[in-house]
Structure formats: C-alpha cells, structure tokens
Design a protein around this motif. Structure first.
Motif, PDB file in Angstrom:
ATOM      1  N   GLU A  71     -14.474 -25.778  59.487  1.00  0.00           N
ATOM      2  CA  GLU A  71     -15.259 -25.321  58.121  1.00  0.00           C
ATOM      3  C   GLU A  71     -15.797 -24.281  58.438  1.00  0.00           C
ATOM      4  N   ASP A  72     -16.758 -25.080  59.562  1.00  0.00           N
ATOM      5  CA  ASP A  72     -18.291 -24.114  59.558  1.00  0.00           C
ATOM      6  C   ASP A  72     -18.259 -22.827  59.927  1.00  0.00           C
ATOM      7  N   ILE A  73     -16.423 -22.506  60.619  1.00  0.00           N
ATOM      8  CA  ILE A  73     -17.163 -21.157  61.054  1.00  0.00           C
ATOM      9  C   ILE A  73     -16.192 -19.688  60.807  1.00  0.00           C
ATOM     10  N   GLY A  74     -17.613 -18.835  60.643  1.00  0.00           N
ATOM     11  CA  GLY A  74     -17.842 -17.651  59.704  1.00  0.00           C
ATOM     12  C   GLY A  74     -17.144 -16.843  60.521  1.00  0.00           C
ATOM     13  N   LEU A  75     -17.125 -16.979  61.674  1.00  0.00           N
ATOM     14  CA  LEU A  75     -16.458 -15.485  62.676  1.00  0.00           C
ATOM     15  C   LEU A  75     -15.655 -16.247  63.942  1.00  0.00           C
ATOM     16  N   ILE A  76     -14.611 -15.365  64.207  1.00  0.00           N
ATOM     17  CA  ILE A  76     -14.250 -15.554  65.282  1.00  0.00           C
ATOM     18  C   ILE A  76     -14.373 -14.036  65.847  1.00  0.00           C
ATOM     19  N   ILE A  77     -14.418 -14.372  67.432  1.00  0.00           N
ATOM     20  CA  ILE A  77     -14.540 -13.572  68.240  1.00  0.00           C
ATOM     21  C   ILE A  77     -13.209 -13.657  68.905  1.00  0.00           C
ATOM     22  N   ASN A  78     -12.347 -12.373  69.062  1.00  0.00           N
ATOM     23  CA  ASN A  78     -11.474 -12.676  70.680  1.00  0.00           C
ATOM     24  C   ASN A  78     -11.165 -12.225  71.687  1.00  0.00           C
ATOM     25  N   THR A  79     -12.068 -11.951  72.696  1.00  0.00           N
ATOM     26  CA  THR A  79     -12.037 -11.394  73.861  1.00  0.00           C
ATOM     27  C   THR A  79     -10.543 -11.062  74.004  1.00  0.00           C
ATOM     28  N   HIS A  80     -10.246 -11.259  73.924  1.00  0.00           N
ATOM     29  CA  HIS A  80      -8.187 -10.319  74.032  1.00  0.00           C
ATOM     30  C   HIS A  80      -7.226 -11.051  73.030  1.00  0.00           C
ATOM     31  N   THR A  81      -5.966 -10.768  73.554  1.00  0.00           N
ATOM     32  CA  THR A  81      -4.805 -11.215  71.968  1.00  0.00           C
ATOM     33  C   THR A  81      -3.431 -12.263  73.112  1.00  0.00           C
ATOM     34  N   HIS A  82      -4.385 -12.469  74.297  1.00  0.00           N
ATOM     35  CA  HIS A  82      -3.075 -13.136  74.984  1.00  0.00           C
ATOM     36  C   HIS A  82      -3.060 -14.775  74.436  1.00  0.00           C
ATOM     37  N   PRO A  83      -2.541 -15.321  74.001  1.00  0.00           N
ATOM     38  CA  PRO A  83      -1.686 -16.572  73.020  1.00  0.00           C
ATOM     39  C   PRO A  83      -2.875 -18.079  73.856  1.00  0.00           C
ATOM     40  N   ASP A  84      -3.103 -17.954  74.771  1.00  0.00           N
ATOM     41  CA  ASP A  84      -3.724 -18.977  75.241  1.00  0.00           C
ATOM     42  C   ASP A  84      -6.077 -18.581  75.127  1.00  0.00           C
ATOM     43  N   ILE A  92      -7.388 -21.357  62.702  1.00  0.00           N
ATOM     44  CA  ILE A  92      -9.633 -21.649  61.543  1.00  0.00           C
ATOM     45  C   ILE A  92      -9.777 -20.467  60.168  1.00  0.00           C
ATOM     46  N   VAL A  93      -8.559 -19.535  60.334  1.00  0.00           N
ATOM     47  CA  VAL A  93      -8.586 -18.673  59.068  1.00  0.00           C
ATOM     48  C   VAL A  93      -8.071 -19.564  57.785  1.00  0.00           C
ATOM     49  N   GLN A  94      -6.625 -20.701  58.238  1.00  0.00           N
ATOM     50  CA  GLN A  94      -6.191 -21.196  56.985  1.00  0.00           C
ATOM     51  C   GLN A  94      -7.562 -22.633  56.979  1.00  0.00           C
ATOM     52  N   LYS A  95      -7.893 -23.201  58.160  1.00  0.00           N
ATOM     53  CA  LYS A  95      -8.880 -24.394  57.018  1.00  0.00           C
ATOM     54  C   LYS A  95      -9.743 -23.574  56.668  1.00  0.00           C
ATOM     55  N   SER A  96     -10.379 -22.367  57.280  1.00  0.00           N
ATOM     56  CA  SER A  96     -11.821 -21.738  56.566  1.00  0.00           C
ATOM     57  C   SER A  96     -11.538 -21.239  55.113  1.00  0.00           C
ATOM     58  N   THR A  97     -10.109 -21.198  54.461  1.00  0.00           N
ATOM     59  CA  THR A  97      -9.897 -20.193  53.582  1.00  0.00           C
ATOM     60  C   THR A  97      -9.874 -21.643  52.296  1.00  0.00           C
ATOM     61  N   GLN A  98     -10.394 -20.455  51.228  1.00  0.00           N
ATOM     62  CA  GLN A  98     -10.972 -21.277  49.576  1.00  0.00           C
ATOM     63  C   GLN A  98     -10.249 -20.392  48.879  1.00  0.00           C
ATOM     64  N   LYS A  99      -9.981 -21.226  47.738  1.00  0.00           N
ATOM     65  CA  LYS A  99      -9.248 -20.450  46.729  1.00  0.00           C
ATOM     66  C   LYS A  99      -9.712 -20.144  45.510  1.00  0.00           C
ATOM     67  N   ARG A 100      -9.929 -19.439  45.097  1.00  0.00           N
ATOM     68  CA  ARG A 100     -10.098 -20.054  43.821  1.00  0.00           C
ATOM     69  C   ARG A 100      -9.331 -18.853  42.663  1.00  0.00           C
ATOM     70  N   GLY A 101      -8.444 -19.977  42.358  1.00  0.00           N
ATOM     71  CA  GLY A 101      -7.083 -19.107  41.007  1.00  0.00           C
ATOM     72  C   GLY A 101      -6.145 -18.507  42.631  1.00  0.00           C
ATOM     73  N   LYS A 102      -5.970 -17.792  41.967  1.00  0.00           N
ATOM     74  CA  LYS A 102      -5.756 -17.146  43.280  1.00  0.00           C
ATOM     75  C   LYS A 102      -5.834 -15.873  44.021  1.00  0.00           C
ATOM     76  N   ARG A 103      -6.944 -15.722  43.821  1.00  0.00           N
ATOM     77  CA  ARG A 103      -7.993 -14.603  44.568  1.00  0.00           C
ATOM     78  C   ARG A 103      -9.099 -16.270  46.102  1.00  0.00           C
ATOM     79  N   ARG A 104      -8.268 -15.513  47.574  1.00  0.00           N
ATOM     80  CA  ARG A 104      -9.893 -15.784  48.307  1.00  0.00           C
ATOM     81  C   ARG A 104     -11.198 -15.754  48.119  1.00  0.00           C
ATOM     82  N   VAL A 105     -11.570 -16.799  48.351  1.00  0.00           N
ATOM     83  CA  VAL A 105     -13.122 -16.063  48.188  1.00  0.00           C
ATOM     84  C   VAL A 105     -14.154 -16.456  49.336  1.00  0.00           C
ATOM     85  N   SER A 106     -13.640 -17.077  50.451  1.00  0.00           N
ATOM     86  CA  SER A 106     -14.172 -17.188  51.773  1.00  0.00           C
ATOM     87  C   SER A 106     -12.985 -17.649  52.565  1.00  0.00           C
ATOM     88  N   GLN A 107     -13.288 -16.772  54.053  1.00  0.00           N
ATOM     89  CA  GLN A 107     -12.566 -18.230  54.910  1.00  0.00           C
ATOM     90  C   GLN A 107     -13.188 -17.081  56.547  1.00  0.00           C
TER      91      GLN A 107
END
Ligand SMILES: [Zn+2]
Length: 251
Positions: A71-84, A92-107
């Motif tokens: 949850e404390d990851i703020g940036l994900i760098i992908n060297t490339h987009t192969h699945p592995d 990670i984006v899902q786990k770090s997403t916080q919502k306030r009402g319907k608004r995403r405030v942080s991810q």
C-alpha cells in the motif's frame, strides 16, 4: 519462499525470483518519494504464473519481511509490458486506491515508455493470450523518456537515468543509477544470455544496438529481469564487462 531478498544499497532492495516457473525479478527503491506512498517498484511481475505459483503473494511476503507494505508503493515502473513483468501492476493500483465518496484520492501511479504503451494497447492482448492470460488493465500516469529521472526528496534524492533499449519489446527501457553504478536491464541482458526476440515486436538487430548502448556504461551491479543457469545479478565491473563481451558473441 521463492523470492530471495537482497539489500543492494541503503534504499534499493532486490527480490530475486527463485521459483520453479517463470516470473521476473522485482526491484524496490524505498522511501524515495514525497508523501504517503514513498516506495517505487520496478517490474512487480506475475500475480500467478503458469505453474500457479503465487508470485505476487510471495513478493508481498518478502517485502513485508523487510518492513515494506504494498500500500505504500507510490510509483510502478514497467521496463516493458510482457505479462511476467507487469501483470501485478493492476493489483498494486487496486490495493493502493483510496476513495473518498466516488472520487479516487490516491493510488499508485504507473510509468512506462510511450512506445511501450502504444505496443501494449495494440498488441498487449495478443501477448497475454500467448501466456493463456487475460490482459492486465492499467493506465499510465507518465511516460518515461530517455534522460534523467529524479526521484524524491532533497536528502534522499535518487537520480536515475532512463535509457530506451528496444529489441526484446519495442518500448523496453533500462534504468541506470550513476551514483551507485547500478543498471536495471529488464529483459535486454541477463547473466550469460539476452532476452528473446521472438515475441511480437521483437527484433534481434534492434536488441544488438541496445546492448551496445548499455555496454558503454560504467556498471558495478547489473540487475537483470530474470535469473539464468549462470546466476542472477552480476557484481563487479570486470564481470559485467565480461558478460557484455560474452553476450555480444551470442547475438
Ligand atoms: Zn519480457
């Protein structure tokens, strides 16, 4: 546990995959960003690989063992987009997403090169289906361009350089950290081997140029995207140079 963790510098941890099936190595710069989510992860890897090994859970446990939470990851760098390399980006984006009402405030934010994003949008689904998987969904927040990438606060500034190193994938990037002579290569260079060029968008002649470019850097620690039978990370300037010489013979 299939990930071996290794602290390479004060704020750089390596999570080296040692499971039976395929997965990439993951690298983590810790406490470098301002704000509530200070960690930067590079190539979070598979969630579940072809042998159904729980790669992402293993990564989380290894990180926890060092005192870091996903949850404390703020940036994900992908060297490339192969699945592995990037399947877990969505989680990670899902786990770090916080919502306030319907608004995403942080991810956690996602970064990759523009070329790789275009490749992902056009060919990503086909590449994931080659692995028998559904394409992971994520939106890039920023495009990485060739040049300086400065992470973080004044006292813990980590100055990286982004290098475009296509060939394995059309928008592959490598990351160079001059202060510590660290080079993160994704799937361009391994110990005694180079990345495959038979995936869609791969090119051996382009890969050769990328390897030529990387071999001109002064490197003490080469951190590849996968382990091979020869080992994982390559330590020591002379061994790195010898490895570049050896792989230039291969291709
Ligand atoms: Zn790859």
């Amino acid at each position: 546990m299939p990930h071996r963790s290794l602290r390479l510098a004060e704020n750089l941890y390596c999570y080296l995959w040692q499971g039976r099936g395929n997965n990439c190595n993951t690298y983590l710069f810790t406490n470098v960003l301002r704000g509530e989510r200070p960690h930067v992860v590079i190539d979070p890897g598979f969630v579940l690989n072809e042998l159904k090994e729980p790669c992402f859970d293993s990564l989380l446990m290894a990180m926890q063992g060092n005192g870091f939470k996903v949850e404390d990851i703020g940036l994900i760098i992908n060297t490339h987009t192969h699945p592995d390399h990037c399947q877990a980006t969505e989680v990670i984006v899902q786990k770090s997403t916080q919502k306030r009402g319907k608004r995403r405030v942080s991810q956690a934010l996602v970064a990759l090169s523009r070329e790789e994003d275009e490749y992902y949008r056009t060919v990503g689904e086909r590449v994931f289906s080659m692995f028998g998987m559904e394409v992971a969904k994520f939106e890039p927040f920023l495009y990485l361009v060739e040049g300086d990438l400065s992470l973080g606060k004044e006292e813990k500034k980590t100055d990286l350089q982004v290098l475009h190193t296509p060939g394995h994938s059309p928008g592959s990037i490598s990351l160079y950290w001059p202060n510590n002579k660290v080079l993160i290569t994704g799937d361009v260079v391994f110990y005694g081997a180079v990345g495959r060029t038979d995936f869609p968008g791969g090119s051996i002649s382009v890969l050769k140029q990328s390897i030529e470019k990387l071999s001109r850097l002064e490197v003490e620690y080469l951190l590849p995207g996968h382990s091979t039978e020869y080992g994982t990370i390559i330590e020591g300037k002379e061994r790195v140079e010898r490895n570049f010489k050896a792989i230039k013979f291969l291709i």
